[in-house]
Structures are given as C-alpha cells and as structure tokens.
Scaffold this motif. Structure first.
Motif, PDB file in Angstrom:
ATOM      1  N   ASN A  85       0.826  -1.217   0.000  1.00 51.76           N
ATOM      2  CA  ASN A  85       0.000   0.000   0.000  1.00 51.76           C
ATOM      3  C   ASN A  85       0.858   1.263   0.000  1.00 51.76           C
ATOM      4  O   ASN A  85       0.630   2.189   0.787  1.00 51.76           O
ATOM      5  N   ASP A  86       1.845   1.302  -0.890  1.00 58.83           N
ATOM      6  CA  ASP A  86       2.742   2.451  -0.937  1.00 58.83           C
ATOM      7  C   ASP A  86       1.996   3.763  -1.138  1.00 58.83           C
ATOM      8  O   ASP A  86       2.243   4.742  -0.446  1.00 58.83           O
ATOM      9  N   PHE A  87       1.082   3.787  -2.108  1.00 64.68           N
ATOM     10  CA  PHE A  87       0.432   5.056  -2.433  1.00 64.68           C
ATOM     11  C   PHE A  87      -0.494   5.504  -1.315  1.00 64.68           C
ATOM     12  O   PHE A  87      -0.533   6.682  -0.965  1.00 64.68           O
ATOM     13  N   ALA A  88      -1.236   4.583  -0.748  1.00 65.22           N
ATOM     14  CA  ALA A  88      -2.113   4.933   0.379  1.00 65.22           C
ATOM     15  C   ALA A  88      -1.284   5.439   1.552  1.00 65.22           C
ATOM     16  O   ALA A  88      -1.680   6.389   2.245  1.00 65.22           O
ATOM     17  N   ARG A  89      -0.130   4.829   1.781  1.00 62.80           N
ATOM     18  CA  ARG A  89       0.752   5.282   2.856  1.00 62.80           C
ATOM     19  C   ARG A  89       1.234   6.707   2.577  1.00 62.80           C
ATOM     20  O   ARG A  89       1.275   7.548   3.471  1.00 62.80           O
TER      21      ARG A  89
END
Length: 302
Positions: free
Chosen positions: A95-99
């Motif tokens: 979940n890179d982008f959500a992080r």
C-alpha cells in the motif's frame, strides 16, 4: 443524489473488503451516494471498469485493493476529459500510495477519509502509453515487487519482499544506461533507477524524502555501479534515509525523464511488470483529484 462506483479486488487483504462490503455500501448510501460495485476478475479488469464509470458520469470512483488495483483504475481514468474524484481503500500488502497519502489501512477509517469530502489535485506520471501514481523504475532489484508470489505476500506481508531481496543479491549486476532529465544526461553503468512521485517506495518511506505529490516534479534516484558490499551498505543507509549523500547515489527533481539501456531492462510500474525499456516519463501535474485526510494536507505544506 450523487453516484459512486466501488471497484474492488475481491482477493486483496485476505478478502477482508468483500466481507465488509455491505456496511461500506450502507455508509455511502447514508452519505448521499447511489452506490454500485465492480469486483475485478482478472488483470486489466479495473482499467475497463474505471473507463466505464467515467463514461457513465459517476461522481466518485473508489478503488479498494493494493497498488496494482489503484494503478489500473488510474490508467482507466487518466486519458479521459472528465475524471471523477477518486477515493482509496488500501487492501494490499505494501500500500505504498495509500501510505504516501496518509490513508489508514482500516476500512472504516479509509471510508471516513472519503466521506469527509476533503480532496486535492495530485500529480501522476506517464511512461510511454501507461500511467503510474507512485513509482516507476528499472534494475534487477526493482523486479522483486512482482516476482514475490502472492500467497507468500499474503502470509508474510512486507517480510516477503526482504526475503526475496536477499535471494536476489548475488545476481545483481550493473547495466549501462543513458538517462536524460530536464536537459541533463547521465551515461554510465547503474544498478537501478527510481522515478518516484511520492516518498513511499516499496515500503520504504525515506528513499525520496523530499517528494511532493502536487509540485509537478518527479524525484529521480539513480544508484551507480557498486559492488555487493557497497550495495548492502547503501541499502542499510536507505532504511534511515541517510543514502542521499553517498557518492554512488544521484538524487534530483525532474519533470521529464528519458531512459535507455545497452542491455534489456524491465520496467517496474507501481510494483508491477510494465514492459521493457526504453521509456519516456512525464509528470502530469495535479491531474487527478484524490480524497485525502488532514494529515496529508499538512504534510504537503511542510
């Protein structure tokens, strides 16, 4: 009444979202959205689902899944003249982008972010005929994000990437590359390159510490030729964000980047295989409007 389309990966997060779908739908209905869903069935399905949602004029699209699902939804929206607002419910391993957007992994809290109705126009990237929201890169080590079996990711989470990375270390070798960025040229042997839109890359939050998601610039990181011991040392520095001053690292901001290599090099786009280089990368400033929490809004001001 406003309309919302939820595009979700039913297998992400051990099917957790599918189990919570009924109460999520109820919350959107109470908030004034006539809401429908699309469960993805195969690779590329979310692209077509997003295109259909745009064509039908939905006010809101929600992507529930990992970075791959979000990437597909963006690819279905990016070329359209009308682009609905986009909400994210993170259900993947990394979940890179959500992080990067400070969106909680808890489903209820992620829905809270969307229904709070706070949004920002953010950058996305284009490479050749594809789009990405977070990261594009090349080099053997970047391939681990899609070489790790999905079952292993489900079982071990982030640890699966570390295990695969250790396994790949002996096979790392430099490749000669020509990288042009905003009128500058790097022409030498490199281990890898990363073109980042955010500060969260493969679970590391300090690889591109100065990245902003609305400034129209990529953060370009190039790791020059290094032996195995040097590579491990630099990777250790990257864990705490101390790698940028190392002589093997080039770190700059750029609006446009071109990359070509003497040997074959795979392209990683948001953690998935994106074909082969060469590639031409362009930052599309403030191209899609995302729902974001207060924490992210404050982070972009600092």
């Amino acid at each position: 009444m406003k309309t919302a389309r939820i595009i979700y990966n039913p297998t992400s997060g051990r099917e957790a979202f599918k189990k919570e779908l009924a109460p999520v739908l109820e919350r959107f209905e109470v908030a004034g959205y006539e809401t429908s869903t699309h469960a993805t069935t195969s690779e590329g399905d979310a692209i077509n689902a997003a295109r259909t949602a745009v064509k039908r004029g939905f006010d809101l699209i929600v992507a529930a899944g990992g970075d791959g699902t979000i990437n597909e939804v963006i690819n279905g929206m990016a070329e359209q003249e009308y682009r609905p607002k986009l909400g994210i419910i993170p259900m993947g391993t990394t979940n890179d982008f959500a992080r990067a957007l400070c969106i909680p992994r808890d489903i209820k809290k992620a829905v809270d972010v969307i229904l709070s109705d706070q949004s920002m126009l953010l950058d996305i990237g284009r490479v050749n005929d594809q789009y990405f929201m977070n990261i594009a890169g090349g080099g053997k080590l970047t391939e681990l994000t899609y070489e790790v079996p999905s079952k292993l990711k489900t079982m071990l989470g982030q640890m699966a990437y570390y295990m695969k990375g250790i396994e790949m270390l002996p096979s790392l070798k430099p490749i000669r590359a020509k990288i042009e960025y905003d009128g500058n040229i790097v022409d030498e042997e490199i281990m890898l390159f990363l073109i980042s839109n955010s500060n969260s890359v493969a679970g590391f939050e300090k690889l591109a510490p100065d990245a902003k998601l609305d400034d129209g610039y990529f953060d370009l990181l190039i790791l020059k030729k290094a032996n195995l011991a040097e590579f491990i040392r630099i990777a250790s520095l990257a864990l705490r964000g101390a790698h940028l001053e190392d002589s093997h690292v080039i770190y700059v901001k750029a609006k446009e980047v071109k990359v070509d290599t003497d040997e074959k090099m795979q392209l990683n786009i948001d953690g998935e295989f994106g074909g082969m280089l060469p590639g031409e990368f362009k930052n599309l400033q403030q191209h899609i409007e995302f729902f974001v929490p207060d924490k992210f809004v404050e982070s972009q001001k600092s």
